[in-house]
Write an enzyme that holds these catalytic residues in place. Structure first.
Site, PDB file in Angstrom:
ATOM      1  N   THR A 114       3.000  -7.626   2.462  1.00  0.00           N
ATOM      2  CA  THR A 114       2.752  -7.492   3.727  1.00  0.00           C
ATOM      3  C   THR A 114       4.133  -7.399   4.600  1.00  0.00           C
ATOM      4  O   THR A 114       4.157  -6.638   5.682  1.00  0.00           O
ATOM      5  CB  THR A 114       2.237  -8.932   4.398  1.00  0.00           C
ATOM      6  OG1 THR A 114       1.898  -9.740   3.311  1.00  0.00           O
ATOM      7  CG2 THR A 114       1.211  -8.529   5.461  1.00  0.00           C
TER       8      THR A 114
ATOM      9  N   GLU B 166      -7.295 -14.066  -0.201  1.00  0.00           N
ATOM     10  CA  GLU B 166      -6.170 -14.716   0.106  1.00  0.00           C
ATOM     11  C   GLU B 166      -6.066 -15.471   1.604  1.00  0.00           C
ATOM     12  O   GLU B 166      -5.771 -16.599   1.527  1.00  0.00           O
ATOM     13  CB  GLU B 166      -4.830 -13.765   0.285  1.00  0.00           C
ATOM     14  CG  GLU B 166      -3.365 -14.382   0.589  1.00  0.00           C
ATOM     15  CD  GLU B 166      -2.440 -13.532   0.614  1.00  0.00           C
ATOM     16  OE1 GLU B 166      -2.592 -12.313   0.362  1.00  0.00           O
ATOM     17  OE2 GLU B 166      -1.263 -13.901   0.845  1.00  0.00           O
TER      18      GLU B 166
ATOM     19  N   ILE C 130      -3.755  -6.715   2.056  1.00  0.00           N
ATOM     20  CA  ILE C 130      -2.460  -5.887   1.887  1.00  0.00           C
ATOM     21  C   ILE C 130      -1.573  -6.973   1.229  1.00  0.00           C
ATOM     22  O   ILE C 130      -1.126  -7.932   1.530  1.00  0.00           O
ATOM     23  CB  ILE C 130      -2.170  -5.753   3.365  1.00  0.00           C
ATOM     24  CG1 ILE C 130      -3.172  -5.166   4.216  1.00  0.00           C
ATOM     25  CG2 ILE C 130      -0.662  -4.846   3.283  1.00  0.00           C
ATOM     26  CD1 ILE C 130      -2.798  -4.809   5.644  1.00  0.00           C
ATOM     27  N   ASP C 131      -1.073  -6.182   0.143  1.00  0.00           N
ATOM     28  CA  ASP C 131      -0.097  -6.797  -0.626  1.00  0.00           C
ATOM     29  C   ASP C 131       1.097  -6.358  -0.133  1.00  0.00           C
ATOM     30  O   ASP C 131       1.220  -5.344   0.201  1.00  0.00           O
ATOM     31  CB  ASP C 131      -0.309  -6.556  -2.099  1.00  0.00           C
ATOM     32  CG  ASP C 131       0.767  -7.508  -2.895  1.00  0.00           C
ATOM     33  OD1 ASP C 131       0.881  -8.759  -2.662  1.00  0.00           O
ATOM     34  OD2 ASP C 131       1.373  -6.996  -3.926  1.00  0.00           O
TER      35      ASP C 131
ATOM     36  N   ASP D 284      -3.077 -11.462  -6.165  1.00  0.00           N
ATOM     37  CA  ASP D 284      -2.086 -10.493  -6.684  1.00  0.00           C
ATOM     38  C   ASP D 284      -2.243  -9.555  -8.052  1.00  0.00           C
ATOM     39  O   ASP D 284      -1.801  -8.479  -7.879  1.00  0.00           O
ATOM     40  CB  ASP D 284      -0.691 -10.860  -6.605  1.00  0.00           C
ATOM     41  CG  ASP D 284      -0.263 -11.814  -5.383  1.00  0.00           C
ATOM     42  OD1 ASP D 284      -0.518 -10.992  -4.218  1.00  0.00           O
ATOM     43  OD2 ASP D 284       0.225 -12.744  -5.209  1.00  0.00           O
TER      44      ASP D 284
ATOM     45  N   ASP E 225      -5.270  -8.769   8.032  1.00  0.00           N
ATOM     46  CA  ASP E 225      -5.774  -9.221   6.761  1.00  0.00           C
ATOM     47  C   ASP E 225      -7.023  -9.686   6.639  1.00  0.00           C
ATOM     48  O   ASP E 225      -7.912  -9.370   5.661  1.00  0.00           O
ATOM     49  CB  ASP E 225      -4.625 -10.481   6.027  1.00  0.00           C
ATOM     50  CG  ASP E 225      -3.365  -9.824   5.521  1.00  0.00           C
ATOM     51  OD1 ASP E 225      -3.173  -8.427   5.680  1.00  0.00           O
ATOM     52  OD2 ASP E 225      -2.809 -10.479   4.853  1.00  0.00           O
TER      53      ASP E 225
ATOM     54  N   ASP F 115      -7.100  -9.017  -2.381  1.00  0.00           N
ATOM     55  CA  ASP F 115      -5.724  -9.112  -1.498  1.00  0.00           C
ATOM     56  C   ASP F 115      -5.792  -7.890  -0.424  1.00  0.00           C
ATOM     57  O   ASP F 115      -5.604  -6.897  -0.821  1.00  0.00           O
ATOM     58  CB  ASP F 115      -4.586  -8.858  -2.410  1.00  0.00           C
ATOM     59  CG  ASP F 115      -3.133  -9.241  -1.631  1.00  0.00           C
ATOM     60  OD1 ASP F 115      -3.171  -9.530  -0.259  1.00  0.00           O
ATOM     61  OD2 ASP F 115      -2.020  -9.735  -2.157  1.00  0.00           O
TER      62      ASP F 115
HETATM   63  C1  2IP Z   1       3.326 -11.184  -1.946  1.00  0.00           C
HETATM   64  C2  2IP Z   1       4.232 -10.037  -1.899  1.00  0.00           C
HETATM   65  C3  2IP Z   1       5.537 -10.265  -1.978  1.00  0.00           C
HETATM   66  C4  2IP Z   1       5.693 -10.752  -3.691  1.00  0.00           C
HETATM   67  C5  2IP Z   1       4.917 -12.166  -3.596  1.00  0.00           C
HETATM   68  C6  2IP Z   1       3.453 -11.795  -3.355  1.00  0.00           C
HETATM   69  O1  2IP Z   1       2.234 -11.137  -1.546  1.00  0.00           O
HETATM   70  O2  2IP Z   1       3.624  -9.228  -2.819  1.00  0.00           O
HETATM   71  O3  2IP Z   1       6.272  -9.030  -2.213  1.00  0.00           O
HETATM   72  O4  2IP Z   1       7.074 -11.124  -3.829  1.00  0.00           O
HETATM   73  O5  2IP Z   1       4.937 -12.613  -5.038  1.00  0.00           O
HETATM   74  O6  2IP Z   1       2.741 -12.846  -3.199  1.00  0.00           O
HETATM   75  P1  2IP Z   1       8.211 -10.221  -4.409  1.00  0.00           P
HETATM   76  O7  2IP Z   1       7.997  -8.730  -3.353  1.00  0.00           O
HETATM   77  O8  2IP Z   1       9.524 -11.065  -4.338  1.00  0.00           O
HETATM   78  O9  2IP Z   1       7.644  -9.844  -5.903  1.00  0.00           O
HETATM   79  P2  2IP Z   1       1.853 -11.207   0.202  1.00  0.00           P
HETATM   80  O10 2IP Z   1       2.464  -9.895   0.780  1.00  0.00           O
HETATM   81  O11 2IP Z   1       0.240 -10.481  -0.004  1.00  0.00           O
HETATM   82  O12 2IP Z   1       2.016 -12.147   0.706  1.00  0.00           O
HETATM   83 CA    CA Z   2      -0.270 -10.618  -2.054  1.00  0.00          CA
END
Ligand code: 2IP
Ligand code: CA
Length: 377
Positions: free
Chosen positions: A158, A79, A155-156, A301, A54, A153
């Site tokens: 993750t 992030e 990689i969202d 995000d 990341d 971000d």
């Molecule tokens: C996370 C990721 C999660 C999400 C959370 C984000 O970011 O997108 O999937 O939760 O809100 O902050 P959910 O899937 O329950 O919506 P990261 O993967 O970058 O930590």
């Molecule tokens: Ca994210």
């Protein structure tokens, strides 16, 4: 600033390449999925490799944008922090150097001397991406670099990226989990007002070549600035249909799930991983709204996909503010902004979208979800 858009499309593609390489190359993949426990954890670097991947992506974007637009360098946020500690307790600041060799040498110090992994990563960082096919010709964006800031971000979703499940995408349907949910998100906001004005989303695992050529990515972009509203995704045809569809996190509160089941019906209430992916589903018309009642997302995000939604005439509002306001209030005041921290919070929480959110394409659909939630939350 159409030049900035073209640059962001290129760096997002490079970021997607790094994300793919970390899964494709065995020495990197082993580090990615390694569960570090007990003694092993103490011997190895303090943060895990996932965090390093990341950070590397984030720093690469910071490096490339800062090189072309020095006025933006101090306003590129992400992030992750780029300070790492290696197994010897030394603090190392991860940056992208001028040459592949120097970057590899620096990464080797964080990777406790794993030169193979460091070289593979450095190669991906310094490789030029394939040319990007994006129709940005003739686009003008009347903004200057000194007016803008960036949220990254790397990689969202993750957890989906690490787990790596390969789902077959069905045309017109969202994918509740799997590699498709992992996204690179780069959002640009106006420093003065915090409005999101430009967004680039890269989905590194969009399509797997059946002939064995590996994964191909897909990019999405949008610009929303005054009268200029352009998005690579077209607005779904026709106005709001009869039934409203919504996407939620599977960990959403039962009371919200129940209220939206009554409103949408069980078939039109969907669940998916990834905050960015859920907003992308709204952008693509796979869901009409994304409702989140918790403050569990952050500026990085939502900034990029928010810009695309604005370009399509929609937006992302603070759910708590909407629930508190009288029905006559103007929605624009409820839109999330990206320039001010939560001053009473610490660490990442300073940049949380603390009031929850609703992402929507059509304001009438936003109103229709706020009403039923008003007396429930
Ligand atoms: C996370 C990721 C999660 C999400 C959370 C984000 O970011 O997108 O999937 O939760 O809100 O902050 P959910 O899937 O329950 O919506 P990261 O993967 O970058 O930590
Ligand atoms: Ca994210």
């Amino acid at each position: 600033m159409a030049d900035l858009l073209r640059l962001l499309l290129r760096v997002a593609e490079k970021a997607a390449n790094v994300a793919r390489v970390c899964r494709q190359e065995a020495p990197l993949f082993q580090l990615l999925v390694q569960e570090k426990t007990g003694d092993d954890k103490n011997k190895k670097f303090v943060q895990d490799f996932k965090t390093l991947a990341d950070v590397v992506i984030q720093e690469m974007i910071r490096h490339d944008v800062g090189a072309q637009f020095p006025e933006m360098a101090a306003f590129i946020h992400g992030e992750e922090s780029n300070k790492f500690e290696n197994g010897l307790g030394e603090s190392v600041t991860v940056t992208v150097c001028g040459t592949e060799e120097d970057t590899a040498a620096l990464l080797a110090t964080v990777l406790d001397g794993d030169h193979t992994a460091a070289s593979l990563l450095a190669r991906a960082i310094h490789q030029d991406p394939e040319s990007i096919d994006a129709d940005t010709d003739g686009l003008t964006v009347p903004l200057g670099p000194s007016e803008l800031g960036i949220w990254i971000d790397p990689i969202d979703a993750t957890s989906q990226y690490i787990e790596g499940r390969e789902e077959v995408l069905e045309e017109g349907r969202l994918s509740p989990s799997g590699l498709h949910c992992a996204l690179v998100l780069i959002g640009v906001y106006l420093r003065s007002t915090g409005e999101p004005v430009m967004g680039v989303i890269n989905q590194p695992f969009n399509y797997k070549d059946p002939a064995g050529g590996g994964w191909r990515g897909k990019h999405f972009w949008g610009v929303s600035c005054g009268s200029i509203n352009v998005c690579s995704v077209s607005r779904p045809k026709g106005g709001p249909g009869a039934g409203l569809s919504a996407v939620l996190s599977s960990s959403e509160k039962p009371v919200v799930k129940e209220a939206l089941t009554s409103l949408c019906g069980p078939d039109k209430l969907m669940y998916a991983s990834g905050a960015g992916y859920k907003i992308l589903c709204v952008i693509q018309g796979l869901a009409d709204v994304y409702v989140l009642s918790e403050g569990s997302t952050f500026k990085w995000d939502s900034c990029a996909p928010h810009a695309l939604l604005r370009a399509l005439g929609g937006g992302v509002v603070d759910l708590t503010k909407c629930l508190q306001s009288s029905s006559q209030a103007q929605e624009p005041q409820m839109e999330l902004t990206y320039h001010q921290p939560n001053t009473d919070r610490k660490g990442a929480e300073r940049w949380a979208n603390r009031g929850g959110l609703v992402a929507y394409r059509d304001v009438s659909q936003l109103r229709s979800v706020i009403g039923p939630l008003k007396d429930k939350l």
